[in-house]
Enzyme design. Structure first.
Site, PDB file in Angstrom:
ATOM      1  N   GLU A  37      22.256 -77.119 -45.260  1.00  0.00           N
ATOM      2  CA  GLU A  37      21.538 -78.378 -45.384  1.00  0.00           C
ATOM      3  C   GLU A  37      20.220 -78.053 -46.094  1.00  0.00           C
ATOM      4  O   GLU A  37      19.501 -77.152 -45.680  1.00  0.00           O
ATOM      5  CB  GLU A  37      21.266 -78.955 -43.985  1.00  0.00           C
ATOM      6  CG  GLU A  37      20.742 -80.364 -44.057  1.00  0.00           C
ATOM      7  CD  GLU A  37      20.392 -80.947 -42.692  1.00  0.00           C
ATOM      8  OE1 GLU A  37      20.776 -80.365 -41.659  1.00  0.00           O
ATOM      9  OE2 GLU A  37      19.709 -81.985 -42.686  1.00  0.00           O
ATOM     10  N   ARG A 263      26.487 -67.168 -33.738  1.00  0.00           N
ATOM     11  CA  ARG A 263      25.414 -67.067 -34.723  1.00  0.00           C
ATOM     12  C   ARG A 263      24.650 -65.770 -34.528  1.00  0.00           C
ATOM     13  O   ARG A 263      24.733 -65.144 -33.467  1.00  0.00           O
ATOM     14  CB  ARG A 263      24.474 -68.261 -34.606  1.00  0.00           C
ATOM     15  CG  ARG A 263      23.761 -68.364 -33.267  1.00  0.00           C
ATOM     16  CD  ARG A 263      23.102 -69.717 -33.062  1.00  0.00           C
ATOM     17  NE  ARG A 263      22.060 -69.989 -34.036  1.00  0.00           N
ATOM     18  CZ  ARG A 263      22.109 -70.982 -34.947  1.00  0.00           C
ATOM     19  NH1 ARG A 263      23.135 -71.784 -34.993  1.00  0.00           N
ATOM     20  NH2 ARG A 263      21.129 -71.166 -35.771  1.00  0.00           N
ATOM     21  N   LYS A 273      15.279 -73.490 -38.388  1.00  0.00           N
ATOM     22  CA  LYS A 273      14.468 -73.957 -39.507  1.00  0.00           C
ATOM     23  C   LYS A 273      13.311 -74.827 -39.030  1.00  0.00           C
ATOM     24  O   LYS A 273      12.248 -74.832 -39.633  1.00  0.00           O
ATOM     25  CB  LYS A 273      15.345 -74.734 -40.497  1.00  0.00           C
ATOM     26  CG  LYS A 273      16.180 -73.792 -41.363  1.00  0.00           C
ATOM     27  CD  LYS A 273      16.953 -74.555 -42.414  1.00  0.00           C
ATOM     28  CE  LYS A 273      18.275 -75.003 -41.850  1.00  0.00           C
ATOM     29  NZ  LYS A 273      19.174 -75.566 -42.874  1.00  0.00           N
TER      30      LYS A 273
HETATM   31  P1  ATP Z   1      19.043 -73.779 -38.238  1.00  0.00           P
HETATM   32  O1  ATP Z   1      19.594 -73.937 -36.849  1.00  0.00           O
HETATM   33  O2  ATP Z   1      18.383 -72.485 -38.514  1.00  0.00           O
HETATM   34  O3  ATP Z   1      18.212 -74.933 -38.677  1.00  0.00           O
HETATM   35  P2  ATP Z   1      21.424 -74.817 -39.410  1.00  0.00           P
HETATM   36  O4  ATP Z   1      22.687 -74.386 -38.822  1.00  0.00           O
HETATM   37  O5  ATP Z   1      20.967 -76.172 -39.070  1.00  0.00           O
HETATM   38  O6  ATP Z   1      20.328 -73.719 -39.170  1.00  0.00           O
HETATM   39  P3  ATP Z   1      22.518 -75.118 -42.018  1.00  0.00           P
HETATM   40  O7  ATP Z   1      21.800 -75.271 -43.293  1.00  0.00           O
HETATM   41  O8  ATP Z   1      23.332 -76.238 -41.510  1.00  0.00           O
HETATM   42  O9  ATP Z   1      21.412 -74.699 -40.974  1.00  0.00           O
HETATM   43  O10 ATP Z   1      23.379 -73.788 -42.046  1.00  0.00           O
HETATM   44  C1  ATP Z   1      24.290 -73.483 -43.062  1.00  0.00           C
HETATM   45  C2  ATP Z   1      25.323 -72.547 -42.509  1.00  0.00           C
HETATM   46  O11 ATP Z   1      24.718 -71.376 -42.008  1.00  0.00           O
HETATM   47  C3  ATP Z   1      26.086 -73.186 -41.376  1.00  0.00           C
HETATM   48  O12 ATP Z   1      27.456 -72.954 -41.575  1.00  0.00           O
HETATM   49  C4  ATP Z   1      25.573 -72.493 -40.165  1.00  0.00           C
HETATM   50  O13 ATP Z   1      26.568 -72.389 -39.185  1.00  0.00           O
HETATM   51  C5  ATP Z   1      25.182 -71.130 -40.702  1.00  0.00           C
HETATM   52  N1  ATP Z   1      24.110 -70.552 -39.893  1.00  0.00           N
HETATM   53  C6  ATP Z   1      22.909 -71.089 -39.608  1.00  0.00           C
HETATM   54  N2  ATP Z   1      22.203 -70.297 -38.785  1.00  0.00           N
HETATM   55  C7  ATP Z   1      22.978 -69.206 -38.549  1.00  0.00           C
HETATM   56  C8  ATP Z   1      22.818 -68.016 -37.768  1.00  0.00           C
HETATM   57  N3  ATP Z   1      21.708 -67.763 -37.081  1.00  0.00           N
HETATM   58  N4  ATP Z   1      23.826 -67.124 -37.775  1.00  0.00           N
HETATM   59  C9  ATP Z   1      24.944 -67.346 -38.478  1.00  0.00           C
HETATM   60  N5  ATP Z   1      25.160 -68.438 -39.220  1.00  0.00           N
HETATM   61  C10 ATP Z   1      24.198 -69.367 -39.262  1.00  0.00           C
HETATM   62 MG    MG Z   2      23.436 -77.180 -39.476  1.00  0.00          MG
END
Ligand code: ATP
Ligand code: MG
Length: 565
Positions: A37, A263, A273
């Site tokens: 995102e 994760r 984020k």
């Molecule tokens: P955050 O929780 O840090 O805001 P998010 O999951 O909302 O992260 P996205 O931009 O949706 O952020 O993430 C893109 C991809 O990266 C998704 O498939 C998500 O599952 C993966 N991802 C995000 N954080 C992690 C993590 N700590 N470990 C592994 N994969 C991750």
């Molecule tokens: Mg997400």
């Protein structure tokens, strides 16, 4: 912990893909996607997901789509889109022509919405967000039906079309799936599919004032792209039934499957984020690319290499159990990579002047220094030596304790690649009483650092020649947080655990002259001090600014040894 000393760790998703291929599933195709995102910069957790998705595609002759999940206009910006693309490229992955945006599917997703209404699987609901929440029930109590649940198909179609046409204000209505308000899974209690938001989108502008929810847009985007393995983190496990529901109830061209993995959580680090944005906005760091940030932009600036990060992602493995990975493992991977690649140089961080009283004034000689003992192919370089030198202030003690073997009054040590020197006199600042200068003698018979008479010394110090040395700024970094799980002891207030000493700026460093022209981004080992990288923003030829990437102390190896014992 899912870590091993060396080599890749188990990866259960890889086994699933192997099995699928063995059984001829999806006609032998492997299509994954990385769906960020665009509401922040990528962090090391995203790197795990990128390596997994692009890595599987590469290893199984598949493809990986790069898709921006840009369904929420309020938090998303072009700056993030651009930084995310730059970071994925930097990490070493190429999406070719497979760049996608969920917003490209807005029209198709809207058509699927109409389809759900026509087939009796969705309705327009007039409850406010607050009411929707209170009607939802709890884990122990079923929810209540919305009063609008029984609306006719005609009325739903009319209202949904008017939602799209902009007739209603934000929050006035939603489109909801008609599933089961008594489902034990809260995600299945008539989840919202569309909401009204009169906001400009960074790509579609003002074309839309209704936006699809993630749980609706994601499975359908996967289906439209023919994704075979839709890999996400564990918190979406409970959403999988909804993922499948959307696929089952829309006339999609392909049936994707969702798989969840744990994760990455890293010690002494926050990864959400939202939290990282707070650190940036509140000025706790200098920006998303502050070298202390766990972002890829920060790590790049710090001097971490893409190779080291990819190796780290291999070594942590992919499992389903949550764990906390030791920061020392990441640093170990960085050190291991730089050890072979970084040329050795000498740089004095906190200089103390040394005058060699028996060395001819005005004489400068060139000594030969080895560029990388790990790789003889990197050759040697000349370093100037003269009567006035700088050594590290910490390498001298006037009254040394028992285990201090470095320089002290009356003691002899070796200067790396140079000579033995002996401290004859300590000159102090008459006002402060601080040691201002050491007067030493050198032994001309020890050129190269060895005594023909076999005499030994207990320490070898790095040094630079004073008049040829390059003044530089050097920034030393420590962990951004003082606790492995920031905020754990403060009800989640992660900022309470910020490390006030995470940045030390040294402005009077003296480096060997070969570093004057160091290209921004180039990395070196400063002997005995660690790996350093010329800052990509602030360093310029002639006025170098270096970041310490990592020290030479291998905490990871120590930990492994302690575990074996
Ligand atoms: P955050 O929780 O840090 O805001 P998010 O999951 O909302 O992260 P996205 O931009 O949706 O952020 O993430 C893109 C991809 O990266 C998704 O498939 C998500 O599952 C993966 N991802 C995000 N954080 C992690 C993590 N700590 N470990 C592994 N994969 C991750
Ligand atoms: Mg997400």
């Amino acid at each position: 912990m899912a870590t091993t000393d060396s080599g890749p760790a188990p990866n259960f998703i890889r086994h699933i893909v192997e099995e699928d291929l063995k059984h001829g599933k999806n006609d032998g195709r492997v299509v994954t996607r990385f769906p960020p995102e665009p509401n922040g910069y990528l962090h090391i957790g995203h790197a795990k997901s990128i390596c997994l998705n692009f890595g599987l595609a590469a290893d199984f002759h598949g493809v990986c789509n790069f898709r921006f999940d840009d369904t929420n206009p309020s938090k998303e910006e072009m700056e993030y889109v651009e930084s995310i693309m730059a970071d994925v490229r930097w990490l070493g992955f190429d999406w070719g022509d497979r760049l996608f945006f969920a917003s490209d599917y807005f029209e198709q997703l809207y058509q699927y919405g109409l389809h759900l209404i026509k087939t009796g699987h969705a309705y327009v609901c007039d409850l406010t967000a607050e009411q929707v929440r209170s009607f939802r029930g709890t884990l122990t109590e079923p929810g209540q039906d919305s009063p609008d649940r029984g609306r006719s198909i005609e009325e739903n179609l009319d209202l949904f079309q008017r939602m799209r046409a902009g007739e209603f204000p934000d929050g006035a209505r939603t489109l909801r799936a008609k599933i089961d308000m008594a489902s034990p899974n809260l995600n299945m209690r008539d989840p919202v599919l569309y909401r009204i938001k009169h906001e400009s989108h960074h790509r579609t502008g003002d074309a839309w004032c209704i936006y699809p929810m993630y749980d609706y847009a994601h499975p359908l985007s996967d289906a439209l792209e023919g994704i075979t393995h839709s890999i996400c983190t564990m918190e979406y496990e409970d959403h999988r039934v909804l993922y499948d529901w959307a696929i089952d109830h829309c006339p999609v061209p392909f049936r994707p499957h969702q798989y969840e993995f744990a994760r990455l959580n890293l010690g002494y680090t926050v990864m959400s984020k939202r939290k990282l944005l707070q650190l940036v906005n509140e000025g706790h760091v200098s920006g998303w690319d502050d070298p202390r940030m766990p972002t890829l932009a920060g790590m790049r600036r710090r001097g971490y290499t893409p190779e080291a990060i990819r190796t780290f992602c291999d070594r942590i493995g992919v499992g389903k159990r949550e764990n906390l990975v030791d920061l020392a493992l990441l640093e170990f991977c960085v050190r291991e990579d730089l050890n072979f690649r970084a040329p050795r140089v000498m740089g004095v961080l906190k200089p103390l002047k040394v005058v060699l009283v028996n060395y001819p004034e005005d004489q400068v000689e060139e000594l030969e220094a080895i560029n990388n003992p790990e790789d003889p192919g990197q050759g040697t370089r000349p370093v100037p030596f003269s009567r006035e030198l700088y050594i590290e202030r910490d390498d001298f003690m006037e009254e040394p304790p028992k285990k201090f073997y470095r320089l002290a009054p009356g003691r002899e040590v070796r200067l790396r690649y140079a000579y033995f020197i002996k401290c004859e006199e300590v000159v102090k600042d008459p006002v402060t009483g601080e040691v201002a200068e050491l007067r030493c003698t050198y032994d001309p018979g020890t050129r190269g650092g060895y005594a023909p008479d076999g005499r030994q010394v207990k320490a070898t110090l790095h040094w630079v020649s004073a008049s040829q040395a390059v003044p530089a700024e050097v920034r030393l970094y420590d962990r951004l947080f003082t606790q492995p799980v920031p905020g754990e002891a403060h009800g989640g207030d992660f900022k309470a655990d910020l490390n006030p000493a995470s940045l030390t700026v040294l402005t009077s460093c003296r480096l060997e002259p070969s570093l004057a022209q160091a290209a921004p981004g180039s990395f070196y080992q400063f002997e005995r001090q660690g790996y350093f990288c010329a800052d990509i923003k602030d360093s310029a030829p002639g006025v170098p600014v270096f970041n310490r990437t990592v020290t030479l102390r291998d905490a990871w190896a120590k930990l492994q040894q302690a575990r074996k014992r």
